[in-house]
Design a protein around this motif. Sequence first.
Motif, short mmCIF file in Angstrom:
data_model
loop_
_atom_site.label_atom_id
_atom_site.label_comp_id
_atom_site.label_asym_id
_atom_site.label_seq_id
_atom_site.Cartn_x
_atom_site.Cartn_y
_atom_site.Cartn_z
N TYR A 1 11.49 0.83 -1.38
CA TYR A 1 10.65 -0.41 -1.44
C TYR A 1 10.91 -1.07 -0.13
O TYR A 1 10.05 -1.61 0.48
N SER B 1 -1.68 -10.24 -5.83
CA SER B 1 -0.56 -10.56 -4.93
C SER B 1 0.74 -10.61 -5.94
O SER B 1 1.91 -10.15 -5.70
N SER B 2 0.39 -10.81 -7.25
CA SER B 2 1.51 -11.19 -8.26
C SER B 2 1.79 -9.74 -9.12
O SER B 2 2.49 -9.80 -10.03
N VAL C 1 8.11 -1.97 2.75
CA VAL C 1 7.72 -3.33 3.29
C VAL C 1 7.91 -3.61 4.63
O VAL C 1 7.27 -4.28 5.21
N ARG D 1 6.22 -4.71 -9.01
CA ARG D 1 6.84 -4.18 -7.74
C ARG D 1 6.46 -2.50 -7.70
O ARG D 1 6.00 -2.16 -6.83
N VAL E 1 3.17 -2.40 -6.23
CA VAL E 1 3.19 -2.74 -4.72
C VAL E 1 3.66 -1.52 -4.11
O VAL E 1 2.98 -1.32 -2.97
N ALA F 1 -3.06 -7.38 -1.43
CA ALA F 1 -4.07 -8.07 -2.22
C ALA F 1 -5.58 -8.32 -1.28
O ALA F 1 -6.70 -8.16 -2.14
N ASP G 1 8.81 -9.40 0.22
CA ASP G 1 7.75 -8.90 0.33
C ASP G 1 6.30 -9.73 -0.06
O ASP G 1 5.30 -9.41 -0.24
N ASP G 2 6.62 -11.02 0.32
CA ASP G 2 5.22 -12.06 0.17
C ASP G 2 4.40 -11.74 0.93
O ASP G 2 3.10 -11.21 0.57
N ARG H 1 2.39 -8.37 -0.12
CA ARG H 1 1.67 -8.67 -1.33
C ARG H 1 0.41 -9.10 -0.92
O ARG H 1 -0.66 -8.74 -1.43
N ARG H 2 0.54 -10.22 -0.27
CA ARG H 2 -0.59 -10.96 0.32
C ARG H 2 -1.67 -10.12 1.05
O ARG H 2 -2.95 -10.07 0.69
N LEU I 1 -4.32 -4.04 -3.73
CA LEU I 1 -3.62 -4.62 -5.02
C LEU I 1 -4.85 -5.32 -5.61
O LEU I 1 -5.58 -6.00 -4.92
#
Length: 390
Positions: free
Chosen positions: A360, A334-335, A364, A338, A341, A326, A318-319, A322-323, A331
């Motif tokens: 999830y 990004s951290s 993604v 979950r 997210v 964000a 999910d990197d 997340r990026r 978001l």
Amino acid sequence: MARIHVLRYEDKAGMQGSRSPDPNDIAISLEAARLAFQENVDAIALAAPDLDFLYLVDFLQRHSSIQVLTLFPRLCSPSVAYAFKQKSKVDWFMTGSQEKEETPPKKKMLLHPNGISTIADLHPEEFDNAKVQQEAVDTLRSTLIDLEYLEDQEQPLLPAMCKFAASHALTLTVWPKHLAIAQLLKVLEAPPSWKRNDHHLVFVLPRGKPAATKKWLQECGSLKAVEYVRGGGAFLKMDGAALVPEVLQQLGYLDEEMNKDLSEAIDVFANMKDNHKALQLLDISIKPDFSVHRKVALVHCALVSPRVVGEWQTAPGDDLARRYLAANGYLRTSSAPRGDVFAALHSFSQQMQLPTTRTYNAAVKELSNWLTAADSSRRRARKILPQNFP
């Protein structure tokens, strides 16, 4: 005298990662179709070890009188060659890249009799001293066929070796594979009192997303090693009713938090690029509207098939999601946890009218598919067909 026209697959830089047809593939297919209906061509040799060309081979055999020979590198996966063998003649060749001195990786993977693997240091001399000749590999295959760990010479060797080792309580080097071959050849030098395959074990070699950091590459010494390390290591499972959920859980598709839905977990598993290709090889198609029992049965068939090497992709990371979320205000960071997210993924999906998901991983994957499709559209505008044909 037969006239053979060789079509060679060229992997142009910058043409990977697109879900759209590769211009090389299109060009080769068009040239093959043109040649197939010329009077002065009797046969076509296709030097392209890519499952995407299966349709081309089938088309040529069904709609023309031309003979098709499919050429593969000597170290190509036997399971890929097996798929083409159903439609054309198959032969092997050596490539220059296989004759080069291989840089020894710094890590190796050990599979223990309990079915769990570990990562250990690999010394260069150990890597070099384990080189084996093709004749020795053929001998090993014949022995494993006699003991029913293999059914024929075409099937992948690694799963059979791992099942043999587990049946005899041996710890085996799973990767690099030639270490496993050398190890078993030494074992088989002893008087033959070997157990036959009881067909109760399933071998899985997870492949995770490679780490891009120099630290991991320096530690492992090989991008392929990083893929396997990130995948969590090989494992053996007992064949049974719980096989599919257990494998999906170990590959990261199923859990007790946000990926509880078995049916959707299988959908995500089946739509990962490499998994999809492996299922195609087995003529297995898993549709979202299939019943969960049917999906489980189909995945079970794939896992136990002796025609696959056991390499399955792990659940999508999910990197990227997340990026992206964000960066676009869905978001705060990004951290984020979950749960946050997952909520952001749902908001994004609703806004973009993407399919509704229950898990999830599926959310993604939908975002990843959307980003890939958008990026592919931009790349297609810049691509041109190659100008030179063989």
